[in-house]
Design an enzyme around this catalytic site. Structure first.
Site, PDB file in Angstrom:
ATOM      1  N   HIS A   1      50.626 -37.344 -60.202  1.00 31.13           N
ATOM      2  CA  HIS A   1      51.115 -37.444 -61.585  1.00 31.13           C
ATOM      3  C   HIS A   1      50.213 -38.316 -62.468  1.00 31.13           C
ATOM      4  CE1 HIS A   1      54.740 -35.288 -60.640  1.00 31.13           C
ATOM      5  NE2 HIS A   1      55.113 -36.174 -59.736  1.00 31.13           N
TER       6      HIS A   1
ATOM      7  N   HIS B   1      57.093 -31.345 -57.172  1.00 35.79           N
ATOM      8  CA  HIS B   1      56.899 -31.577 -58.603  1.00 35.79           C
ATOM      9  C   HIS B   1      55.527 -31.095 -59.063  1.00 35.79           C
ATOM     10  CE1 HIS B   1      59.729 -34.758 -57.152  1.00 35.79           C
ATOM     11  NE2 HIS B   1      60.413 -34.336 -58.203  1.00 35.79           N
TER      12      HIS B   1
ATOM     13  N   ASP C   1      53.463 -30.180 -53.584  1.00 35.90           N
ATOM     14  CA  ASP C   1      54.574 -31.113 -53.837  1.00 35.90           C
ATOM     15  C   ASP C   1      55.660 -30.371 -54.626  1.00 35.90           C
ATOM     16  OD1 ASP C   1      54.959 -34.429 -54.086  1.00 35.90           O
ATOM     17  OD2 ASP C   1      55.931 -33.299 -55.707  1.00 35.90           O
TER      18      ASP C   1
ATOM     19  N   ASP D   1      58.359 -33.116 -50.408  1.00 37.29           N
ATOM     20  CA  ASP D   1      59.685 -33.159 -51.048  1.00 37.29           C
ATOM     21  C   ASP D   1      60.233 -31.749 -51.304  1.00 37.29           C
ATOM     22  OD1 ASP D   1      57.629 -32.956 -52.907  1.00 37.29           O
ATOM     23  OD2 ASP D   1      58.296 -34.651 -54.132  1.00 37.29           O
TER      24      ASP D   1
HETATM   25  C1  SP5 Z   1      54.979 -38.075 -56.278  1.00 31.87           C
HETATM   26  C2  SP5 Z   1      56.353 -37.620 -56.661  1.00 31.87           C
HETATM   27  O1  SP5 Z   1      56.966 -36.837 -55.931  1.00 31.87           O
HETATM   28  N1  SP5 Z   1      56.908 -38.128 -57.788  1.00 31.87           N
HETATM   29  C3  SP5 Z   1      58.186 -37.693 -58.201  1.00 31.87           C
HETATM   30  C4  SP5 Z   1      58.726 -38.488 -59.344  1.00 31.87           C
HETATM   31  C5  SP5 Z   1      60.104 -38.030 -59.700  1.00 31.87           C
HETATM   32  N2  SP5 Z   1      60.814 -39.002 -60.455  1.00 31.87           N
HETATM   33  C6  SP5 Z   1      61.982 -38.561 -61.124  1.00 31.87           C
HETATM   34  C7  SP5 Z   1      63.089 -38.160 -60.206  1.00 31.87           C
HETATM   35  C8  SP5 Z   1      64.097 -39.265 -60.099  1.00 31.87           C
HETATM   36  C9  SP5 Z   1      65.198 -38.907 -59.142  1.00 31.87           C
HETATM   37  N3  SP5 Z   1      65.722 -40.066 -58.508  1.00 31.87           N
HETATM   38  C10 SP5 Z   1      66.798 -39.756 -57.629  1.00 31.87           C
HETATM   39  C11 SP5 Z   1      66.998 -40.849 -56.613  1.00 31.87           C
HETATM   40  C12 SP5 Z   1      67.943 -40.368 -55.554  1.00 31.87           C
HETATM   41  N4  SP5 Z   1      68.212 -41.432 -54.616  1.00 31.87           N
HETATM   42 ZN    ZN Z   2      57.141 -34.848 -55.783  1.00 26.66          ZN
END
Ligand code: SP5
Ligand code: ZN
Length: 359
Positions: A161, A197, A195, A285
């Protein structure tokens, strides 16, 4: 069949960066990008002594980081080194770029260089992120030398990112972008980002570059992070037009469907591009029980996914990105890497990079 071990790179200082929480979706949540992720990957790797060999990178990569990141971004991380040890700094003002400027010597200006509230800075962040990038550099060096055809950088914090002068998404330095930059010395490079994302940072680094093909398969950004990048109509710009391929897919995608997408929409594009090397932004992920990703890929599915990519017969650097189901992360990573190796073993593999002087 016996194989050469896969060389793995990791530095202990990467564990010093420990964000405890993030702000996401209006909530303060436990931070998913934990040191346990690296611990569990290492445990799985070390339990297979004939399959893997772990090394620590020795060279601090500041010179190379300056080739893909702005000096201001690096200065900001160095400014954060002066924070008190108990302070974790969450940027809180995110100005619109064209109306202002950012001074990287002021931690209060960190929001100028940042795009979300899940990617804090503390006094260890610079060192940890730089050693993470050093892993990518060392793993790439092995491939560049022609000594190995597959290597793995246990990059943590992750990188995909992070853009030239912008950080976010738990990422500070773009490790995959650095690997592709170094491999560029050998010819055209494909970066495949698997990934969950979209790899917005990597996309931006090579958006105008026809010699680096960026392909990302990810959760539909109209629903999932990073929301503002990763759509199909982002195809590259200028000379780079046609060398950026985004494949957003709906949630629930399972191993079968994922393989079908690889075979029908990804592999033929890579083959037509005729790259000299592959950088794999390996986020896990996409796993069915990942707390953030919403695909449905099971642990054994990572083997045929790896095989499919290994069968490309390209020198390959795998770079760790996301993957937040810590319990299964080690098994998921090692299954993918074994698949890559098995795929490479199954095809003819040229012993060296193509001779550029003759083309
Ligand atoms: C490198 C990478 O996979 N970065 C991903 C960043 C995503 N951030 C936003 C998602 C936030 C979701 N948080 C949920 C926590 C659940 N315990
Ligand atoms: Zn990710």
């Amino acid at each position: 069949m016996t194989h050469n071990p896969i060389h793995v790179f990791f530095h202990e200082d990467q564990l010093h960066h420990k964000p405890r929480y993030e702000w996401a979706f209006g909530k303060k949540l436990p931070h998913p990008e934990t040191t346990t992720r690296a611990d569990n990957i290492l445990r799985a790797i070390r339990s297979d002594v004939s399959g893997f060999q772990v090394h620590a990178p020795v060279d601090f990569p500041l010179g190379y980081l300056r080739e893909i990141h702005s000096s201001k971004l690096i200065t900001l991380y160095r400014t954060a080194r002066k924070l008190a040890p108990d302070v974790t700094y969450y940027p809180s003002v995110f100005p619109k770029r064209n109306h202002t400027f950012g001074d990287p010597n002021k931690i209060e200006h960190s929001g100028y260089f940042c795009f979300d509230s899940g990617t804090p800075l503390n006094h260890t962040t610079y060192n940890a992120a730089a050693w993470s990038a050093a892993c990518a550099e060392a793993a790439t060096r092995l491939i560049l030398d022609g000594k190995e055809k597959l290597s793995y950088a246990l990059c943590r914090p992750p990188g995909h990112h992070a853009a030239r002068d912008l950080f976010g998404g738990y990422c500070y330095f773009n490790n995959a972008g650095l690997a592709a930059h170094l491999l560029g010395a050998r010819g055209k490079v494909v970066i495949l980002d698997i990934d969950f994302h979209h790899g917005n940072g990597t996309q931006s680094l090579y958006y105008r570059d026809p010699n680096v093909l960026f392909i990302s398969i990810h959760g539909d950004p109209s629903v999932f992070y990073p929301f503002y990048w990763g759509f199909e109509n982002e195809k590259g710009q200028g000379e780079g037009e046609g060398f950026n391929l985004n494949i957003p897919i709906p949630s629930g995608c399972d191993g079968q469907e994922y393989l079908r997408i690889l075979r029908e929409r990804v592999i033929p594009v890579i083959q037509a591009f005729q790259p000299a090397a592959l950088v794999l932004s390996a986020g896990l992920d996409t796993y069915r029980e990942d707390p953030i990703g919403k695909f449905c890929i099971d642990t054994p599915d990572y083997h045929p996914i790896g095989v499919e990519l290994g069968r490309l017969g390209l020198p390959t650097v795998a770079i760790q990105e996301g993957g937040y189901c810590t319990k299964m992360l080690g098994a998921n990573v090692t299954t993918l890497l074994r698949g890559l190796r098995d795929g490479q073993t199954s095809v003819f593999f040229p012993s060296t990079f193509p001779d550029l002087s003759k083309s």
